[in-house]
Structure formats: C-alpha cells, structure tokens
Design a protein around this motif. Structure first.
Motif, PDB file in Angstrom:
ATOM      1  N   UNK A 258       0.936  -1.214  -0.042  1.00  0.00           N
ATOM      2  CA  UNK A 258       0.171  -0.067   0.005  1.00  0.00           C
ATOM      3  C   UNK A 258       0.907   1.311  -0.051  1.00  0.00           C
ATOM      4  N   UNK A 259       0.242   2.359  -0.140  1.00  0.00           N
ATOM      5  CA  UNK A 259       0.985   3.606  -0.251  1.00  0.00           C
ATOM      6  C   UNK A 259       1.858   3.967   0.952  1.00  0.00           C
ATOM      7  N   UNK A 260       1.256   4.092   2.235  1.00  0.00           N
ATOM      8  CA  UNK A 260       1.942   4.735   3.224  1.00  0.00           C
ATOM      9  C   UNK A 260       3.180   3.655   3.620  1.00  0.00           C
ATOM     10  N   UNK A 261       2.895   2.451   3.962  1.00  0.00           N
ATOM     11  CA  UNK A 261       3.949   1.604   4.097  1.00  0.00           C
ATOM     12  C   UNK A 261       4.911   1.187   3.099  1.00  0.00           C
ATOM     13  N   UNK A 283      20.795  11.878  -3.699  1.00  0.00           N
ATOM     14  CA  UNK A 283      19.415  11.340  -4.001  1.00  0.00           C
ATOM     15  C   UNK A 283      18.770  10.689  -3.033  1.00  0.00           C
ATOM     16  N   UNK A 284      19.342   9.731  -2.394  1.00  0.00           N
ATOM     17  CA  UNK A 284      18.745   9.049  -1.304  1.00  0.00           C
ATOM     18  C   UNK A 284      18.218   9.917  -0.214  1.00  0.00           C
ATOM     19  N   UNK A 285      18.998  11.022   0.074  1.00  0.00           N
ATOM     20  CA  UNK A 285      18.626  11.842   1.178  1.00  0.00           C
ATOM     21  C   UNK A 285      17.316  12.511   0.507  1.00  0.00           C
ATOM     22  N   UNK A 286      17.098  12.913  -0.601  1.00  0.00           N
ATOM     23  CA  UNK A 286      16.080  13.649  -0.955  1.00  0.00           C
ATOM     24  C   UNK A 286      14.909  12.620  -1.216  1.00  0.00           C
ATOM     25  N   UNK A 287      15.031  11.352  -1.652  1.00  0.00           N
ATOM     26  CA  UNK A 287      13.923  10.428  -1.755  1.00  0.00           C
ATOM     27  C   UNK A 287      13.457  10.010  -0.283  1.00  0.00           C
ATOM     28  N   UNK A 288      14.145  10.100   0.959  1.00  0.00           N
ATOM     29  CA  UNK A 288      13.518  10.056   2.292  1.00  0.00           C
ATOM     30  C   UNK A 288      12.783  11.026   2.644  1.00  0.00           C
ATOM     31  N   UNK A 289      12.474  12.168   1.871  1.00  0.00           N
ATOM     32  CA  UNK A 289      11.517  13.374   2.098  1.00  0.00           C
ATOM     33  C   UNK A 289      10.045  13.203   1.483  1.00  0.00           C
ATOM     34  N   UNK A 290      10.164  11.885   0.633  1.00  0.00           N
ATOM     35  CA  UNK A 290       8.932  11.915  -0.350  1.00  0.00           C
ATOM     36  C   UNK A 290       7.985  11.144   0.381  1.00  0.00           C
ATOM     37  N   UNK A 291       6.725  11.125   0.280  1.00  0.00           N
ATOM     38  CA  UNK A 291       5.621  10.374   0.853  1.00  0.00           C
ATOM     39  C   UNK A 291       4.565   9.762   0.093  1.00  0.00           C
ATOM     40  N   UNK A 292       4.717   9.808  -1.263  1.00  0.00           N
ATOM     41  CA  UNK A 292       3.798   9.437  -2.059  1.00  0.00           C
ATOM     42  C   UNK A 292       4.416   8.415  -3.381  1.00  0.00           C
ATOM     43  N   UNK A 293       3.788   7.503  -3.516  1.00  0.00           N
ATOM     44  CA  UNK A 293       4.217   6.598  -4.482  1.00  0.00           C
ATOM     45  C   UNK A 293       4.574   7.151  -5.955  1.00  0.00           C
TER      46      UNK A 293
END
Length: 333
Positions: A258-261, A283-293
């Motif tokens: 699912x989306x959140x998990x 890029x990994x640090x930026x990725x960790x700020x995103x919350x939607x698939x």
C-alpha cells in the motif's frame, strides 16, 4: 532476510536469474499468524514455484503446526531457521541459538519432517557453523539432521558469535559437504562471479546462496550463472535497464504494502540501488523526504534519466559484504 526477501523482491531475483528464493522468516506463534506482517510474509500470489517458506520457533509441536499452516497456504518446501543471529530471536532460543540445544534442535526437525513427509513436502534447514569459535557443531548437527530427514542444508560460514563481522570461512561447509549425501548450499560473503566460482570449487557445495550482495544489485544472479557456465562476464546493466527493473519492482512493492507503508519500506531498496553511484547519497536523502508513491517513482525515473546522460551502463560500485546481514533486526537466516 526479514524486511528484504518479501514476495516482490523474490520475484525480482527470480526474473534476474536466481533459481530459488526463500521467504522471509514466518513465526511459529499461532497468535501472530493473522497479523498484517505475517499475512504479508505468507502471501505467495503469482509467485513461481518452488515456493519455499522459512519458519522459526523453539517448540517442536508449534513448528510442526506452522509447517502445516504454510503448506495449506501454498508452501512447497519448508525451511527451518537455525541461522538467524539476531538478539531478539536468539534471546528466545530460536534461530542460531537452537544450535546450542542439540536435543531440541533435533526434536524440531523430527516433528516438522513428520508433518511434511506425508504431504511429500521436503524440509530444508539453514544454520551457521556453530554458536562460537569454541562451539562449532555444524558437522555433528548436519549428520543428525540428514538422518532425521532433512532434504538440503544451507550453511552460513560464520558462527552466531560473529554475527555479520569478520570473514566467512568455508572449511566447515566443505567438511559438511564431505560428510553428508544430501545437497549442501554454501552461504556467506559471495559477492562476485569469481567468489562464487572459488567457493564452489573449495567447498564442493551443490549450490550457492546469495543474500546481501543482491540488495540493489539483483542482476548478480545472472552474472554469476553466466560466468560459471561460460567463464566470461556479462556487461553491466544499462542505466535504462536498471531504471526499468527498479520501477517494476516498486510497482510490485506498492501493490503488496500500500501507499503509506510501501513508500517508506521502498526507501531501503532505492538506497541500495543507488549506493555508490555518482550523486546517489544526495538522491537517497531527497528520496527519504517523499511520501507518495508517484512522487517516489517520478523522482527515481528522473534521477536515472539524468544519470543516463553521462553513463550508458551503470558504473562499477563497491560490492556489498556480510552476505545475509538483515535490514530488519529479526533476520531470516
């Protein structure tokens, strides 16, 4: 490996050359079977066979019941966990702690085999070389397990005391292989085609298990298979192929979680994929700020497309070590 080898990752590895993939560790505690975590681990929808499920616990009757439960849900092979070194597992005398109680370990094997044999379901087992340097008993246990009906043994070349430190040793694996008739699988620090060749030659093992080296580099399976059959190296994946492989994996991952998990648990897979690549840490640090698939997918596609402006094929990255070190504190060895 708990938290890693879920159904989407197993299917990815199979598509990229793995001949066999074992599930995350499934608890033998019946009261947890309906939990979300366990139900996901027992989900084999669309998974190609053979479907191998690893079970863990300390009670022979409960382990036998867990084997039957998983067979009813599609397991075609039952694997017993006697290799996990995680404290939260060993403190309950499960995983590799069972190697210190040979009577209980054998009781568990006999109980599980008794349930699986009438259903024509083979039972395999993974263990370490022993509890510590002074308590290496893999050879003795291997003989007992073979006599009790275990169909295949996988041995990680470290003791429980070592955890994931130091180097794997292969003398114990070679000794086990020489002592039993059933297939033996070598595991530990196999992170390149050359290492695969050398470990096979030294141990005479029937197969190899690759764990952590596949994190972010799932094409290692086809690289190893090609090298062993031809003696030559496959070229590195193109940047476009790596992008497409990871994108497809993430779609499967979101579908299970699912989306959140899914967004949160996908971060580790993305981090492994970009580890060591130019600009990967930022890029990994930026990725960790995103919350939607969709944000995560688009950022990933854009990053790989930018990388593709400079590189046609993935540049070389440092190989991963500590073969089956877990992402989750409760590992499945």
């Amino acid at each position: 490996m708990a938290g890693v080898t879920d159904r989407p990752f197993r299917q990815l590895c199979r598509r990229l050359g793995a001949g066999y993939a074992v599930s995350e560790m499934v608890t033998s505690r019946k009261e947890l079977w309906n939990s979300l975590k366990t139900s996901r681990r027992a989900d084999h929808a669309g998974e190609p066979g053979p479907i191998a499920v690893q079970i863990a616990g300390t009670d022979a009757a409960m382990m036998a019941e867990a084997a039957a439960y998983n067979i009813d849900r599609g397991a075609q092979i039952i694997d017993i966990n006697m290799g996990c070194p995680a404290k939260k597992v060993c403190n309950k005398w499960a995983g590799s702690a069972l190697m210190r109680n040979e009577v209980l370990a054998l009781d568990i094997v006999e109980a599980v085999v008794a349930v699986c044999a009438p259903r024509c379901v083979p039972v395999t087992l993974k263990m370490r070389t022993g509890w510590s340097a002074d308590e290496r008993n893999a050879l003795r246990l291997a003989r007992l397990f073979e006599a009790a009906g275990i169909a295949m043994l996988t041995i990680h070349g470290r003791t429980r005391e070592q955890g994931y430190t130091g180097l794997a040793e292969y003398d114990t694996i070679a000794a086990v292989k020489a002592a039993v008739v059933i297939p033996v699988v070598a595991n530990g620090d196999i992170d390149s085609p050359e290492k695969a060749r050398d470990v096979l030659a030294y141990t005479q093992a029937d197969a190899l298990m690759i764990g952590r080296a596949a994190q972010g580099r799932p094409w290692i399976f086809r690289e190893v298979a090609h090298f062993l059959s031809t003696g030559g190296h496959l070229p590195a994946p193109t940047v476009a192929e790596a992008r497409d492989v990871l994108t497809e994996h993430l779609h499967d991952h979101y579908g299970l979680y699912g989306e959140l998990s899914g967004v949160r648990s996908a971060r580790k897979h993305i981090g492994w994929a970009v580890r060591g690549l130019p600009g990967g840490d930022a890029f990994r640090r930026h990725m960790n700020t995103l919350e939607r698939c969709e944000e995560q997918l688009q950022a990933l596609r854009d990053w790989f497309d930018d990388l593709g402006q400079t590189y046609h094929r993935l540049p070389a990255t440092p190989a991963a070590n500590d073969e089956d070190a877990p992402a989750d504190p409760a590992c499945a060895a």
